[in-house]
Design an enzyme around this catalytic site. Structure first.
Site, PDB file in Angstrom:
ATOM      1  N   ASN A   1       0.276 -15.972 -25.304  1.00  0.00           N
ATOM      2  CA  ASN A   1       1.594 -16.519 -24.967  1.00  0.00           C
ATOM      3  C   ASN A   1       1.879 -16.064 -23.544  1.00  0.00           C
ATOM      4  O   ASN A   1       2.225 -14.908 -23.322  1.00  0.00           O
ATOM      5  CB  ASN A   1       2.643 -15.979 -25.951  1.00  0.00           C
ATOM      6  CG  ASN A   1       4.057 -16.396 -25.561  1.00  0.00           C
ATOM      7  OD1 ASN A   1       4.240 -17.244 -24.687  1.00  0.00           O
ATOM      8  ND2 ASN A   1       5.040 -15.797 -26.215  1.00  0.00           N
TER       9      ASN A   1
ATOM     10  N   LYS B   1       4.224 -16.864 -21.678  1.00  0.00           N
ATOM     11  CA  LYS B   1       5.675 -16.766 -21.387  1.00  0.00           C
ATOM     12  C   LYS B   1       5.968 -17.436 -20.040  1.00  0.00           C
ATOM     13  O   LYS B   1       5.346 -18.435 -19.719  1.00  0.00           O
ATOM     14  CB  LYS B   1       6.126 -15.302 -21.452  1.00  0.00           C
ATOM     15  CG  LYS B   1       5.698 -14.631 -22.759  1.00  0.00           C
ATOM     16  CD  LYS B   1       6.346 -13.307 -22.998  1.00  0.00           C
ATOM     17  CE  LYS B   1       5.856 -12.742 -24.333  1.00  0.00           C
ATOM     18  NZ  LYS B   1       6.496 -11.471 -24.678  1.00  0.00           N
TER      19      LYS B   1
ATOM     20  N   HIS C   1      10.058 -17.604 -31.256  1.00  0.00           N
ATOM     21  CA  HIS C   1       9.782 -16.323 -30.596  1.00  0.00           C
ATOM     22  C   HIS C   1      11.089 -15.542 -30.443  1.00  0.00           C
ATOM     23  O   HIS C   1      12.139 -16.126 -30.186  1.00  0.00           O
ATOM     24  CB  HIS C   1       9.131 -16.560 -29.233  1.00  0.00           C
ATOM     25  CG  HIS C   1       8.549 -15.308 -28.655  1.00  0.00           C
ATOM     26  ND1 HIS C   1       9.328 -14.359 -28.044  1.00  0.00           N
ATOM     27  CD2 HIS C   1       7.271 -14.834 -28.645  1.00  0.00           C
ATOM     28  CE1 HIS C   1       8.547 -13.347 -27.680  1.00  0.00           C
ATOM     29  NE2 HIS C   1       7.294 -13.617 -28.033  1.00  0.00           N
TER      30      HIS C   1
ATOM     31  N   GLU D   1      12.226 -13.872 -28.091  1.00  0.00           N
ATOM     32  CA  GLU D   1      12.913 -14.090 -26.808  1.00  0.00           C
ATOM     33  C   GLU D   1      13.747 -15.358 -26.855  1.00  0.00           C
ATOM     34  O   GLU D   1      14.818 -15.435 -26.255  1.00  0.00           O
ATOM     35  CB  GLU D   1      11.876 -14.124 -25.674  1.00  0.00           C
ATOM     36  CG  GLU D   1      11.308 -12.729 -25.422  1.00  0.00           C
ATOM     37  CD  GLU D   1       9.886 -12.694 -24.905  1.00  0.00           C
ATOM     38  OE1 GLU D   1       9.362 -13.736 -24.465  1.00  0.00           O
ATOM     39  OE2 GLU D   1       9.277 -11.601 -24.967  1.00  0.00           O
TER      40      GLU D   1
ATOM     41  N   GLU E   1       6.015 -10.171 -34.952  1.00  0.00           N
ATOM     42  CA  GLU E   1       6.164  -9.503 -33.662  1.00  0.00           C
ATOM     43  C   GLU E   1       7.401  -8.611 -33.704  1.00  0.00           C
ATOM     44  O   GLU E   1       8.523  -9.095 -33.484  1.00  0.00           O
ATOM     45  CB  GLU E   1       6.329 -10.535 -32.546  1.00  0.00           C
ATOM     46  CG  GLU E   1       5.166 -11.487 -32.416  1.00  0.00           C
ATOM     47  CD  GLU E   1       5.072 -12.083 -31.013  1.00  0.00           C
ATOM     48  OE1 GLU E   1       4.016 -11.942 -30.396  1.00  0.00           O
ATOM     49  OE2 GLU E   1       6.065 -12.660 -30.534  1.00  0.00           O
TER      50      GLU E   1
ATOM     51  N   GLY F   1       6.153  -6.081 -25.064  1.00  0.00           N
ATOM     52  CA  GLY F   1       6.244  -5.771 -23.643  1.00  0.00           C
ATOM     53  C   GLY F   1       6.645  -4.333 -23.362  1.00  0.00           C
ATOM     54  O   GLY F   1       6.982  -3.990 -22.228  1.00  0.00           O
TER      55      GLY F   1
ATOM     56  N   SER G   1       2.463  -5.682 -27.613  1.00  0.00           N
ATOM     57  CA  SER G   1       1.637  -4.708 -26.887  1.00  0.00           C
ATOM     58  C   SER G   1       0.226  -4.587 -27.458  1.00  0.00           C
ATOM     59  O   SER G   1      -0.359  -3.502 -27.480  1.00  0.00           O
ATOM     60  CB  SER G   1       2.332  -3.336 -26.838  1.00  0.00           C
ATOM     61  OG  SER G   1       3.570  -3.444 -26.184  1.00  0.00           O
TER      62      SER G   1
HETATM   63  P1  13P Z   1       3.247  -8.379 -25.293  1.00  0.00           P
HETATM   64  O1  13P Z   1       1.827  -8.534 -25.723  1.00  0.00           O
HETATM   65  O2  13P Z   1       3.434  -8.495 -23.803  1.00  0.00           O
HETATM   66  O3  13P Z   1       3.908  -7.179 -25.885  1.00  0.00           O
HETATM   67  O4  13P Z   1       4.028  -9.660 -25.892  1.00  0.00           O
HETATM   68  C1  13P Z   1       3.871  -9.986 -27.212  1.00  0.00           C
HETATM   69  C2  13P Z   1       4.516 -11.311 -27.423  1.00  0.00           C
HETATM   70  O5  13P Z   1       5.720 -11.433 -27.363  1.00  0.00           O
HETATM   71  C3  13P Z   1       3.649 -12.465 -27.675  1.00  0.00           C
HETATM   72  O6  13P Z   1       4.379 -13.566 -28.096  1.00  0.00           O
END
Ligand code: 13P
Length: 251
Positions: free
Chosen positions: A9, A11, A96, A98, A168, A174, A214
């Site tokens: 992803n 983003k 997601h 976010e 997640e 992150g 992560s």
């Molecule tokens: P990270 O791997 O940067 O922690 O992000 C995970 C994520 O949100 C994937 O959709």
């Protein structure tokens, strides 16, 4: 038997030229990964057409990161599922954290989006996961159950063939703070039990459940060794082909 999947992803990262280069590097390195591991890259909307030119005909599948909750029409700035399939998308990520947190993605909107995506022939990577406050209050099982049931109760066992779940935990995204393999496994096993109650044991057994948060080459092996963790949804580490492929090699 369910599939193992490693999905990136991206983003809101990379320009289009950078994304095309990254996709080329992923395709080039993908030969190292055992054929039974499915590789997916999820890119910003602007990247889908040119990245599809790179990945089509290869083993790397293309995903969007979202889609509209309407089929077409006067929805300025939105991207429909038909637009996604027209540029070669096979998947879309939906729900997601976010998007739930910053863009008001509700369960109701997610139901509409998943219905449209499945009807258009897209596969869905449906994300769930608790935030830090919920984890500290020991509500993580209840939160993941509610997110799963509230949305997936609107779908059938047949639909579940095209739905992948991604767990997640928001506190691990992150932050560099990965859930331990045991913490992830207990939620994955729990979600699979929720699916068994909803759709029966066969569907639960056949559904791919990814871990995200992560995930990196150094911790993927321990995570993927768990019986209910079928792969990863990768953010930061998907922005480097070497790390992304390194994660896929953890199987
Ligand atoms: P990270 O791997 O940067 O922690 O992000 C995970 C994520 O949100 C994937 O959709």
């Amino acid at each position: 038997m369910r599939k193992n999947i490693v999905a990136g992803n991206w983003k809101m990262n990379t320009t289009v030229p950078e994304g095309v280069e990254l996709a080329k590097a992923v395709v080039a390195a993908s030969a190292q990964v055992p054929a039974e591991v499915e590789l997916v890259i999820g890119t910003p909307f602007t990247h889908l057409y040119p990245v599809n030119e790179v990945v089509k005909g290869t083993r790397v599948a293309l995903s969007a990161e979202n889609c509209a909750d309407h089929a077409k029409g006067a929805y300025t700035g939105e991207i429909s599922v038909d637009m996604l399939t027209s540029v070669g998308c096979q998947y879309t990520i939906l729900g997601h954290s976010e998007r739930r947190q910053y863009y008001g993605e509700t369960d109701e909107k997610l139901v509409e989006k998943i219905k449209l995506a499945l009807a258009a022939g897209l596969k869905v990577i449906f994300c769930i996961g608790e935030n830090l406050e919920e984890r500290e209050a020991e509500k993580h099982f209840a939160v993941c159950e509610a997110q799963t049931v509230n949305v997936l109760k609107n779908f059938t066992a047949e639909d579940m063939k095209n739905i992948v779940i991604a767990y997640e935990p928001v506190w691990a995204i992150g932050t560099g703070k990965t859930a331990t393999a045991d913490q992830a496994e207990e939620i994955h096993a729990f979600v699979r039990k929720v699916l068994a109650d909803m759709f029966g044991a066969q569907v639960a057994d056949d559904t791919t459940i990814l871990y995200g948060g992560s995930c990196k080459p150094s911790n993927a092996k321990e995570l993927f060794a768990k019986p209910d963790i079928d792969g990863g949804l990768i953010g930061g580490a998907a922005l480097k082909a070497e790390d992304f492929i390194g994660i896929a090699l953890a199987f």
